[in-house]
Design a protein around this motif. Sequence first.
Motif, PDB file in Angstrom:
ATOM      1  N   GLU A 323       1.139  -1.143  -0.246  1.00  0.00           N
ATOM      2  CA  GLU A 323      -0.181  -0.461   0.222  1.00  0.00           C
ATOM      3  C   GLU A 323       0.895   0.700   0.043  1.00  0.00           C
ATOM      4  OE1 GLU A 323       0.006  -2.117   3.701  1.00  0.00           O
ATOM      5  OE2 GLU A 323       0.040  -2.799   2.094  1.00  0.00           O
ATOM      6  N   GLU A 324       2.236   0.962   0.371  1.00  0.00           N
ATOM      7  CA  GLU A 324       3.195   2.106   0.659  1.00  0.00           C
ATOM      8  C   GLU A 324       3.954   2.098  -1.052  1.00  0.00           C
ATOM      9  OE1 GLU A 324       4.891   3.223   3.634  1.00  0.00           O
ATOM     10  OE2 GLU A 324       3.159   2.383   4.836  1.00  0.00           O
ATOM     11  N   GLY A 325       4.073   1.461  -2.180  1.00  0.00           N
ATOM     12  CA  GLY A 325       4.787   1.173  -3.171  1.00  0.00           C
ATOM     13  C   GLY A 325       5.891   0.245  -3.444  1.00  0.00           C
ATOM     14  N   GLY A 326       5.555  -1.026  -2.842  1.00  0.00           N
ATOM     15  CA  GLY A 326       6.446  -1.736  -1.986  1.00  0.00           C
ATOM     16  C   GLY A 326       5.335  -3.166  -3.447  1.00  0.00           C
ATOM     17  N   ARG A 327       6.064  -3.828  -4.051  1.00  0.00           N
ATOM     18  CA  ARG A 327       6.060  -4.432  -5.646  1.00  0.00           C
ATOM     19  C   ARG A 327       6.634  -5.991  -4.992  1.00  0.00           C
ATOM     20  NH1 ARG A 327       4.879  -3.313 -11.335  1.00  0.00           N
ATOM     21  NH2 ARG A 327       3.974  -5.268 -10.889  1.00  0.00           N
ATOM     22  N   PHE A 328       5.654  -6.756  -5.598  1.00  0.00           N
ATOM     23  CA  PHE A 328       6.173  -8.331  -4.831  1.00  0.00           C
ATOM     24  C   PHE A 328       5.967  -9.609  -5.546  1.00  0.00           C
ATOM     25  CE2 PHE A 328       6.507  -5.858  -0.486  1.00  0.00           C
ATOM     26  CZ  PHE A 328       7.713  -5.601  -0.599  1.00  0.00           C
TER      27      PHE A 328
END
Length: 373
Positions: A323-328
């Motif tokens: 939700e803060e921009g992390g991409r996994f």
Amino acid sequence: MAKQREKTVTGRILHDPVKDKLRPMFPLDLSKCRTVDELVRAMGDTAFTGRQIGDAADVFEQMARDKDCFVVMTLSGALTVGKMGLVFCDLIDSGIVKAVVSTGALMAHGLVEATGYSHFRYNPNMDDKELFHAGYNRVYDSLEPETNLDHVEEVMDHIFIAWDAEDTACSWKINRRIGEYLHKTAQGRGILKSAFERNVPIFVPAFSDSELGIDFALHKIARQRDKRPLLRFDPFLDFEKFADTMLATRRMGILTIGGGVPRNWSQQFGVYAELLARRGYKKIPLKRYNYGVRICPEPVHWGGLSGSTYTEAVSWGKFVPPEEGGRFAEVFDDATVALPLITRAVLERIGYFKKKKKRKNGLQGNSQKENRK
């Protein structure tokens, strides 16, 4: 005016998936897949592990294209014996991977490969007792001849004999020396050689748990016998080098193959950085991984570190939450299947093989000009 959705007799309100902006799936049409990238993109529109591979390639592409992202690759498992070594070379040579954290075994077996020695298919007609007496070390379905490891010791002795006892050793320094040796002597490619040529540090946190560590211990005995100054090994030089490198980054990404010590050692940097600030050592913002791609078949319910999820790592302050921009992306598959597909697809997308072919043709052209002179 938009038509209101009506309740059915059972009380359900049946939604339109298009209006809900759900992503459709499509049958895998192999007749339309001319490249690995096209295949992987098409797999991303299917289900199960195929979709995981497609999604992972998308995240890894974003990681690779982010010019401000420092990408760490962590390696565990028998992947150089499993012949994934040149895949790692391409990830380094392409400029995507900026640092490697690995088991020592991977580096030892990779050294075997880079110096022109071979691994072999296991013949199940020989039992493990026979293999021992014949000098064949079994790695699942493959064999590492003991003579290969004797050759590794010869290389390591060459490096350690020349080592200045005033220079405290650590894994990244040793791996760099091995890479330099291969750069000067080896014709073929290898992960340590590529890392030296691209100035990519390779860290082995559990260095003593490897053939390289055994060779260091044996060399110490040789120095004692010859009454030479002993070499010192300080694992915290690795930790400090890695921490200083990561603190200087703007954004961080991690490509994890397997799990174990390399994965956790790399991820705990976020915890270290947070404690530096919280306990008053440095005034720094939170430093967490912005991207993550993990290939590992171990499930969560076994309770091992290799099966822990990225969302669990968010709770430790190791990753930026989605939700803060992390991409996994996490792929639950054998790395010898998933890694080549994901890597090839992304390298195609960024044009690595075209550039490599152009450079090769350029070198051949220059060579021909020199021959005509």
